[in-house]
Scaffold this motif. Structure first.
Motif, mmCIF file in Angstrom:
data_model
loop_
_atom_site.group_PDB
_atom_site.id
_atom_site.type_symbol
_atom_site.label_atom_id
_atom_site.label_comp_id
_atom_site.label_asym_id
_atom_site.label_seq_id
_atom_site.Cartn_x
_atom_site.Cartn_y
_atom_site.Cartn_z
ATOM 1 N N ALA A 125 0.840 -1.201 0.000
ATOM 2 C CA ALA A 125 0.000 0.000 0.000
ATOM 3 C C ALA A 125 0.871 1.246 0.000
ATOM 4 O O ALA A 125 0.605 2.223 -0.702
ATOM 5 N N ASP A 126 1.917 1.187 0.764
ATOM 6 C CA ASP A 126 2.842 2.309 0.869
ATOM 7 C C ASP A 126 3.525 2.576 -0.468
ATOM 8 O O ASP A 126 3.529 3.686 -0.986
ATOM 9 N N GLU A 127 4.071 1.529 -1.055
ATOM 10 C CA GLU A 127 4.864 1.692 -2.276
ATOM 11 C C GLU A 127 4.002 2.084 -3.466
ATOM 12 O O GLU A 127 4.464 2.745 -4.391
ATOM 13 N N MET A 128 2.734 1.655 -3.446
ATOM 14 C CA MET A 128 1.871 1.916 -4.607
ATOM 15 C C MET A 128 0.918 3.079 -4.399
ATOM 16 O O MET A 128 0.129 3.398 -5.292
ATOM 17 N N ASP A 129 0.928 3.683 -3.231
ATOM 18 C CA ASP A 129 -0.018 4.755 -2.933
ATOM 19 C C ASP A 129 -1.456 4.305 -3.159
ATOM 20 O O ASP A 129 -2.234 4.954 -3.853
ATOM 21 N N VAL A 130 -1.762 3.166 -2.583
ATOM 22 C CA VAL A 130 -3.113 2.631 -2.701
ATOM 23 C C VAL A 130 -3.617 2.421 -1.273
ATOM 24 O O VAL A 130 -2.817 2.144 -0.369
ATOM 25 N N LEU A 193 -0.468 10.936 -7.997
ATOM 26 C CA LEU A 193 -1.045 9.659 -7.562
ATOM 27 C C LEU A 193 -1.410 9.739 -6.094
ATOM 28 O O LEU A 193 -0.585 10.084 -5.242
ATOM 29 N N ARG A 194 -2.673 9.425 -5.823
ATOM 30 C CA ARG A 194 -3.106 9.416 -4.431
ATOM 31 C C ARG A 194 -4.205 8.375 -4.242
ATOM 32 O O ARG A 194 -5.147 8.335 -5.032
ATOM 33 N N GLU A 195 -4.076 7.546 -3.264
ATOM 34 C CA GLU A 195 -5.107 6.562 -2.920
ATOM 35 C C GLU A 195 -5.542 5.720 -4.120
ATOM 36 O O GLU A 195 -6.724 5.452 -4.297
ATOM 37 N N GLY A 196 -4.599 5.348 -4.952
ATOM 38 C CA GLY A 196 -4.932 4.493 -6.083
ATOM 39 C C GLY A 196 -5.583 5.213 -7.253
ATOM 40 O O GLY A 196 -6.169 4.574 -8.120
ATOM 41 N N VAL A 197 -5.514 6.533 -7.269
ATOM 42 C CA VAL A 197 -6.116 7.317 -8.356
ATOM 43 C C VAL A 197 -5.072 8.309 -8.898
ATOM 44 O O VAL A 197 -4.471 9.069 -8.129
ATOM 45 N N THR A 229 10.984 7.330 -1.768
ATOM 46 C CA THR A 229 12.014 7.682 -0.788
ATOM 47 C C THR A 229 11.417 7.951 0.592
ATOM 48 O O THR A 229 12.121 7.945 1.594
ATOM 49 N N GLN A 230 10.116 8.198 0.605
ATOM 50 C CA GLN A 230 9.493 8.447 1.913
ATOM 51 C C GLN A 230 8.310 7.524 2.113
ATOM 52 O O GLN A 230 7.511 7.331 1.205
ATOM 53 N N HIS A 231 8.232 6.980 3.297
ATOM 54 C CA HIS A 231 7.119 6.078 3.582
ATOM 55 C C HIS A 231 5.926 6.837 4.150
ATOM 56 O O HIS A 231 6.098 7.768 4.931
ATOM 57 N N SER A 232 4.743 6.416 3.732
ATOM 58 C CA SER A 232 3.535 7.030 4.282
ATOM 59 C C SER A 232 2.778 6.059 5.179
ATOM 60 O O SER A 232 2.069 6.460 6.090
ATOM 61 N N ILE A 233 2.914 4.772 4.945
ATOM 62 C CA ILE A 233 2.181 3.779 5.747
ATOM 63 C C ILE A 233 3.141 2.908 6.550
ATOM 64 O O ILE A 233 2.907 2.642 7.726
#
Lengths: 509, 186
Positions: A125-130, A193-197, A229-233
């Motif tokens: 989820a983190d790597e794909m922004d989903v 790209l945000r939340e799979g969109v 380069t930065q993790h969100s999840i």
């Protein structure tokens, strides 16, 4: 995670003798931004499929020789060895983007409560922004081609799988981005790209789901993905992805599988270590017990803990049948030994200590009695054994072990059960289940055997008989049940008795 | 074989099994209700904990013959229905505190927790640390600290029972206790 840590995780050749966690390890950074991997370079692959499927691979000649290049004396770290062993087949695990917008990944490890399905879902989820809930993790079927890459142990799963999974996810994300740019007629630089969109500056959007088939390739190609380069999840607090199923009782364990034709089966184990069943004196009698369909001797071997198996319609019937069995046992390898005699033997075999060094010395002896740890879950495997193949459903931490037992393990993904506890003993149940199938030709069966079973070295008789299930559950729960109908109708005498008891209880309190 | 009937998760069921068959096997092997887990079959591990008329019990230790036709047995599958929601407040608390690890013991833990809160409420008090200490549901992952937290959180979320007259006679359980407890206080 910093690039430095990442290097320590993956770069085994450049590791310093100090082992994991030592600061100051070299951390050359890959020009592609593929976070500090030297010599071995991770490559992304798009696999030919109807929908987008992406994988990652360590792209050097050394990868194939990963195990021998690890200097055991330098690393002293089991996890590194396991990680290295998993490298050559890391390309064989892949991330799939589905037309419904979900991203799926079949994890080639056993989830037994350690939370790896959740951690891998977070990684993707983190790597794909989903969104995390769009990532669907299943447990992979047994895949012999993965060799050591389907072994769950050594606290190594995230260590070995984190970077390959990220690379596969990043490869998928990159390909989706190219497809989105094409779809929306903009440059990839103009996409957000945000939340799979994906969205453009002028507000047009394309979702992962809508791009999944468009982004698919008909021929496998290598690409160089960019890792975020930065993790969100990753690094944030997330709840287990299987928590909902757990609290509602819907999580499937091996014993909960409904395999057509499978019936409860239990094994009466020998009272001694390596004991073997020579014969059953009352097989016909036990076979005639309610619900019992089969009574069979399971030959004992190094791989198969043998005994006498009974198969019935309910586990309750199996418990009763095991209790009733009269088995002639023989062949124990520890006849005449006890915990005390083994301990004495060990003491005799102990090397004398070197003379104490000058200064204060403390001389103490500690005895650790080995106790095997059983999970709370009854160890269980369901096996459908045919002449030329066997199909096993179980939670196996090392399916390759079952392969060594000359059976092919191929549980259907949808039914692959989770497991309980970090003990990995279910593999032996798979072996027993297969041996049973061979012995009786009655597929398939399931095999929990720790009903009251006490495992220890002391060769006292644990089974038979195993303990009967109690009958006092209602009384213990405080549910009052008159023993007979007469008791209810009985007049004054009966009424007085309880009140006296109550009075006594009060005074006792 | 004798036919036994009882109310399972709000629905009447009838089963054709021997008198001495334990309720756990009736639930799991005959009725296919897998929420109650088989850990020991000896009334020790408590993984099969379910409710009988609102009280926690271990189905592995109760022969089906001692179940009456009016008995209401509730497993984890039927727990949300007791509050008419998708999840019971105790299950919500469990999610909020992310209690579970492998999950095998958790249905039993939750059923024990709900019964414990109800039992304390019947005595008009809150769940105490001593109550939590007395719980005997085994968890090999060691989730106990979170289990204890979640029980308190779940207790706070659970709606207080409305004191309206019960419809059938099948609910004698909560009444006698307050009666017995009430005279002691003044």
């Amino acid at each position: 995670m910093s690039a430095n840590e990442e290097t320590q995780m993956t770069d085994l050749e450049h590791r310093r003798p100090g082992g994991a966690g030592e600061p100051g390890a070299e951390s050359p950074v890959d020009p592609d931004g593929a976070t500090g991997i030297t010599r071995r370079r991770l490559m992304g692959y798009l696999l030919a499929a109807p929908t987008l499927v992406a994988a990652a691979r360590w792209d050097t000649e050394e990868a194939t020789a990963a195990v021998p290049t690890v200097q055991l004396t330098n690393t002293l770290d089991l996890s590194d060895v396991l990680t290295a062993a998993a490298l050559p087949t890391a390309s064989l695990i892949s991330v799939t983007v589905n037309p419904d917008g979900t991203v799926s990944f079949a994890l080639p490890r056993a989830e037994v409560g350690q939370g790896i399905t959740t951690a891998v879902a977070m990684t993707i989820a983190d790597e794909m922004d989903v969104p995390l809930d769009k990532v669907k993790i299943t447990l992979a079927d047994a895949r012999p081609e993965l060799l050591f890459n389907q072994f769950t142990g050594g606290s190594n799963t995230m260590h070995s799988i984190f970077t390959p999974v990220r690379m596969a996810a990043a490869t998928a994300r990159g390909q989706l981005m190219r497809a989105a740019a094409d779809e929306l007629s903009v440059s990839t630089w103009d996409l957000r790209l945000r939340e799979g969109v994906f969205s453009t500056a002028d507000g047009r959007t394309a979702t992962f789901g809508s791009l999944a088939e468009k982004a698919a390739v008909s021929r496998t190609v290598a690409v160089t993905p960019r890792l975020k380069t930065q993790h969100s999840i990753v690094g944030t607090d997330q709840r287990r992805i299987d928590a909902q199923d757990i609290v509602t009782g819907r999580k499937i364990f091996a014993m909960d599988l409904d395999v057509a034709g499978a019936l409860p089966t239990m094994v009466c184990r020998p009272p001694t270590i390596n004991g073997r069943a020579l014969g059953v004196d009352n097989a016909a009698e036990v076979l005639a017990m309610p619900g019992i369909t089969d009574v069979a001797i399971i030959p004992h071997s190094q791989q198969v803990p043998g005994g006498v198996a009974v198969r019935g319609k309910t586990f309750g019937q199996c418990v009763e049948a095991v209790r009733a069995l009269k088995v002639r046992w023989g062949g124990s390898s520890v006849s005449g030994k006890s915990d005390a005699s083994v301990l004495a033997d060990l003491r005799k075999a102990q090397l004398p200590f070197t003379p104490p060094l000058p200064g204060k010395t403390i001389d103490e002896t500690f005895t650790f009695h080995f106790r095997p740890g059983d999970p709370l879950e009854t160890n269980c495997a369901v096996a459908d054994v045919r002449k030329d193949r066997a199909e096993i459903w179980s939670c196996l931490k090392s399916p390759i072990l079952a392969k060594q037992l000359e059976v092919i393990v191929m549980p259907p993904t949808t039914d692959t059960p989770g497991g309980a506890g970090e003990f990995g003993v279910a593999a032996s149940m798979a072996a027993v289940a297969c041996a049973y199938g061979r012995a009786t030709g009655r597929p398939p069966t399931s095999f929990p055997i720790n009903h009251g079973g006490e495992l220890g070295f002391e060769p006292f008789a644990t089974v038979p008989p195993i303990p009967a299930s109690p009958v006092d559950g209602l009384a213990k729960a405080g549910v009052k049940r008159p023993k007979k109908k007469r008791a209810r109708k009985a007049p004054s005498k009966k009424k007085k008795a309880p009140s006296r008891r109550r009075a006594q209880a009060k005074t006792a309190d | 074989l004798p036919v036994h009937t009882f109310i399972l998760n709000g629905k009447r069921v009838s089963v054709d099994v021997a008198d001495d068959e334990r309720v756990l096997w009736v639930l799991r092997d005959v009725l296919g209700v897998n929420g109650p887990k088989y850990g020991c079959g000896l009334g020790v591990c408590q993984a099969c904990t379910s409710h009988i008329n609102g009280k926690a019990f271990n189905p592995c230790s109760v022969p089906i013959s001692s179940i009456r036709s009016s008995d209401r047995i509730t497993t984890i599958e039927g727990l949300p229905a007791t509050v008419g929601k998708p999840l019971h407040p105790m299950q919500e608390a469990w999610l909020e505190l992310d209690v579970a690890q492998c999950g095998f013991c958790q249905p039993g833990q939750i059923m024990s927790a709900v019964a414990l809160v109800e039992e304390a409420r019947a005595k008009r008090r809150k769940v105490s640390d001593a109550d939590l200490d007395a719980l005997r549901n085994v968890c090999r992952c060691g989730t106990y600290p979170r289990v204890r937290e979640a029980i308190k959180a779940g207790e706070a979320r659970m709606p207080k029972a409305k004191r309206k007259p019960a419809k059938p006679k099948a609910k004698p359980k909560p009444k006698p206790k307050p009666k017995a407890a009430a005279p002691k206080r003044p």
